[in-house]
Design a protein around this motif. Structure first.
Motif, short mmCIF file in Angstrom:
data_model
loop_
_atom_site.label_atom_id
_atom_site.label_comp_id
_atom_site.label_asym_id
_atom_site.label_seq_id
_atom_site.Cartn_x
_atom_site.Cartn_y
_atom_site.Cartn_z
N PHE A 275 11.13 7.50 -5.06
CA PHE A 275 9.74 7.07 -4.85
C PHE A 275 9.07 7.96 -3.81
CE2 PHE A 275 11.46 2.81 -6.21
CZ PHE A 275 10.73 2.74 -7.39
N SER A 276 7.75 8.07 -3.92
CA SER A 276 6.99 8.75 -2.89
C SER A 276 6.79 7.81 -1.70
CB SER A 276 5.63 9.20 -3.43
OG SER A 276 4.84 8.08 -3.78
N VAL A 277 6.30 8.35 -0.59
CA VAL A 277 6.10 7.55 0.61
C VAL A 277 5.07 6.45 0.36
CG1 VAL A 277 5.36 7.60 3.02
CG2 VAL A 277 6.75 9.46 2.11
N LYS A 278 4.00 6.78 -0.34
CA LYS A 278 2.96 5.79 -0.62
C LYS A 278 3.48 4.68 -1.52
CE LYS A 278 -1.08 8.76 0.03
NZ LYS A 278 -2.32 9.30 -0.60
N GLU A 279 4.30 5.06 -2.50
CA GLU A 279 4.86 4.05 -3.40
C GLU A 279 5.80 3.10 -2.65
OE1 GLU A 279 4.92 6.43 -7.68
OE2 GLU A 279 6.62 6.60 -6.29
N VAL A 280 6.57 3.63 -1.72
CA VAL A 280 7.45 2.78 -0.92
C VAL A 280 6.63 1.84 -0.05
CG1 VAL A 280 9.24 2.76 0.86
CG2 VAL A 280 9.31 4.47 -0.95
N ASP A 281 5.54 2.35 0.51
CA ASP A 281 4.67 1.50 1.33
C ASP A 281 4.10 0.34 0.51
OD1 ASP A 281 5.10 3.11 3.50
OD2 ASP A 281 3.27 4.30 3.22
N VAL A 282 3.70 0.63 -0.73
CA VAL A 282 3.17 -0.42 -1.60
C VAL A 282 4.25 -1.44 -1.94
CG1 VAL A 282 2.19 -0.90 -3.87
CG2 VAL A 282 1.36 1.05 -2.55
N LEU A 283 5.45 -0.96 -2.23
CA LEU A 283 6.55 -1.86 -2.59
C LEU A 283 6.93 -2.78 -1.43
CD1 LEU A 283 8.83 0.55 -4.65
CD2 LEU A 283 7.51 -1.38 -5.52
N GLU A 284 6.97 -2.25 -0.23
CA GLU A 284 7.35 -3.10 0.90
C GLU A 284 6.27 -4.13 1.21
OE1 GLU A 284 8.13 -0.32 3.99
OE2 GLU A 284 6.05 -0.22 4.69
N GLN A 285 5.01 -3.77 0.99
CA GLN A 285 3.95 -4.75 1.18
C GLN A 285 3.99 -5.82 0.09
OE1 GLN A 285 1.89 -5.03 3.84
NE2 GLN A 285 3.13 -3.36 4.69
N ASN A 286 4.36 -5.43 -1.13
CA ASN A 286 4.53 -6.42 -2.20
C ASN A 286 5.68 -7.37 -1.88
OD1 ASN A 286 2.42 -5.41 -3.71
ND2 ASN A 286 3.73 -4.07 -4.95
N PHE A 287 6.75 -6.82 -1.31
CA PHE A 287 7.87 -7.68 -0.93
C PHE A 287 7.44 -8.71 0.10
CE2 PHE A 287 11.09 -8.38 2.39
CZ PHE A 287 11.97 -9.18 1.68
N LEU B 201 5.00 -2.27 10.03
CA LEU B 201 5.21 -3.03 8.80
C LEU B 201 4.37 -4.30 8.78
CD1 LEU B 201 6.82 -3.53 6.16
CD2 LEU B 201 8.50 -4.73 7.57
N LEU B 202 4.58 -5.19 9.74
CA LEU B 202 3.87 -6.46 9.76
C LEU B 202 2.40 -6.29 10.14
CD1 LEU B 202 6.65 -8.61 11.42
CD2 LEU B 202 5.85 -8.78 9.06
N LYS B 203 2.11 -5.29 10.95
CA LYS B 203 0.71 -5.04 11.32
C LYS B 203 -0.11 -4.67 10.09
CE LYS B 203 -2.11 -2.26 14.45
NZ LYS B 203 -2.10 -1.18 15.48
N ASN B 204 0.46 -3.83 9.23
CA ASN B 204 -0.24 -3.45 8.00
C ASN B 204 -0.39 -4.64 7.06
OD1 ASN B 204 -0.41 -0.81 8.91
ND2 ASN B 204 1.47 -0.17 7.86
N TYR B 205 0.63 -5.50 7.03
CA TYR B 205 0.55 -6.66 6.14
C TYR B 205 -0.56 -7.61 6.58
CZ TYR B 205 1.63 -11.04 3.82
OH TYR B 205 1.52 -12.19 3.09
N PHE B 206 -0.61 -7.93 7.86
CA PHE B 206 -1.62 -8.87 8.34
C PHE B 206 -3.02 -8.25 8.34
CE2 PHE B 206 2.15 -10.85 10.46
CZ PHE B 206 2.10 -12.02 9.73
N ALA B 207 -3.10 -6.92 8.31
CA ALA B 207 -4.40 -6.28 8.18
C ALA B 207 -4.98 -6.54 6.79
CB ALA B 207 -4.28 -4.79 8.44
#
Length: 356
Positions: free
Chosen positions: A84-96, A142-148
């Motif tokens: 996966f690319s970095v952006k795809e991993v970021d999207v997947l972890e936010q989906n999780f 991680l959590l900062k981006n999620y709550f944003a």
């Protein structure tokens, strides 16, 4: 004689029915007169149950598939295999995280508030060690981006580093002599008394000054509902810190009580290093944790500090060793090996106290 004021703690009532499912279904079914209607009602209950189970099953499958990519043990290998690319991993972890928070909400888990953490920091139950979090070892993105993207009200101050979910309230009761704990309490009270009479306490409070935090869990702030009933659950706490000093209390068995959280789930990620970018997400589960000992579930804890009793042992050992060394040096024929032996013994004992 004036009655002693009890130490009460106020806990928010949860939207959970503390009763087993078959009992409530059969109780409702027995209220139906006709057997045919009763059978239809039982079928309806089964359909509702299957619908809820299907939703949880689908959510759980999606959740576990995503978590397999962020498992701290084997997740890194799977991410490399998927390329996966970095952006795809970021999207997947936010989906999780999105699925995880949805499951937590549906399962009646609440995010631990600042007030509940203050209760843990301000009191002690069975855990008698000063524990703090090493925030330098925790990821803050991680959590900062999620709550944003998914803002929530009344988030705790540590929400950008870790989140603590809790569910269910119980009560733990322990009876014992607590000799060492009582000695620690006496030393702590004596030390606080010295700081107060020497006015050092005021100086220290200026250095650590912050905005005063009100404790909404005290018994004098309990709010009653419109029907005269308390909106929150009030539980009595019995702690050694509030115990009256007397020979009888010190030498006899003491019963202490503290409310507990039945389930606690902690979510966090370790901080990345220059050599490795951390992608693993830790999800840890704890059961029956006393509120005053909730520090035990905190992630990436620093090495615990010394208790008051440990400080006394440490200082007494240092003073005794210093006196012994000075006495050996002042002797007409001072033996260097004796001095080294004394220093080694004292240093070793002090190290044992500090590290154990």
């Amino acid at each position: 004689m004036e009655q002693k004021k009890k130490d009460m703690i106020r806990i928010e009532r949860e939207s959970v029915i503390p009763i087993i499912k078959p009992k409530i279904i059969m109780t409702l079914a027995n209220l139906i007169e006709h057997s045919s209607d009763r059978a239809e009602f039982l079928k309806l209950c089964k359909r509702v149950e299957y619908t809820i189970r299907a939703w949880y099953l689908l959510q759980f499958e999606d959740l576990m598939q995503l978590y397999s990519l962020f498992d701290p043990v084997n997740g890194a290998k799977k991410l490399e295999q998927q390329n996966f690319s970095v952006k795809e991993v970021d999207v997947l972890e936010q989906n999780f995280l999105k699925y995880l928070f949805q499951v937590m909400e549906k399962s009646n888990f609440n995010i631990t508030s600042n007030e509940e953490i203050e209760v843990a920091r301000s009191g002690q139950y069975l855990l008698n060690l000063p524990i703090t979090v090493d925030e330098s070892k925790l990821d803050k993105k991680l959590l900062k981006n999620y709550f944003a993207e998914h803002p929530q009200p009344n988030l705790p101050e540590f929400a950008d580093k870790y989140i603590i979910f809790r569910r269910g309230v119980g009560l733990d009761q322990t009876t014992d002599y607590f000799f060492m704990e009582k000695v620690d309490m006496m030393i702590a009270r004596f030390w606080a008394y010295l700081l107060r009479i020497t006015r050092i306490e005021k100086l220290l409070s200026r250095w650590t000054s912050g905005r005063p935090k009100s404790d909404p869990k005290k018994n004098d702030e309990i709010v009653s509902g419109p029907d005269g009933e308390d909106e929150d659950l009030c539980i009595e706490r019995i702690r050694l810190e509030k115990m009256e000093l007397s020979v009888k209390n010190l030498l006899s068995k003491t019963t202490i009580k503290e409310p507990t959280f039945d389930r606690i789930i902690v979510v966090y990620r370790r901080a990345s290093t220059k050599a490795k970018e951390e992608r693993g997400i830790y999800v840890k589960h704890f059961r029956n944790i006393p509120m005053a000992d909730m520090e035990i579930v905190l992630p990436e804890k620093k090495n615990p500090g010394l208790t008051p009793m440990d400080w006394v042992k440490f200082l007494v050992s240092a003073v005794v060793g210093l006196v012994a060394v000075v006495g050996s040096v002042e002797m007409p024929k001072a033996d260097l090996w004796v001095i080294i032996a004394i220093l080694s013994t004292v240093i070793g004992y002090c190290a044992k106290i500090y590290f154990t």
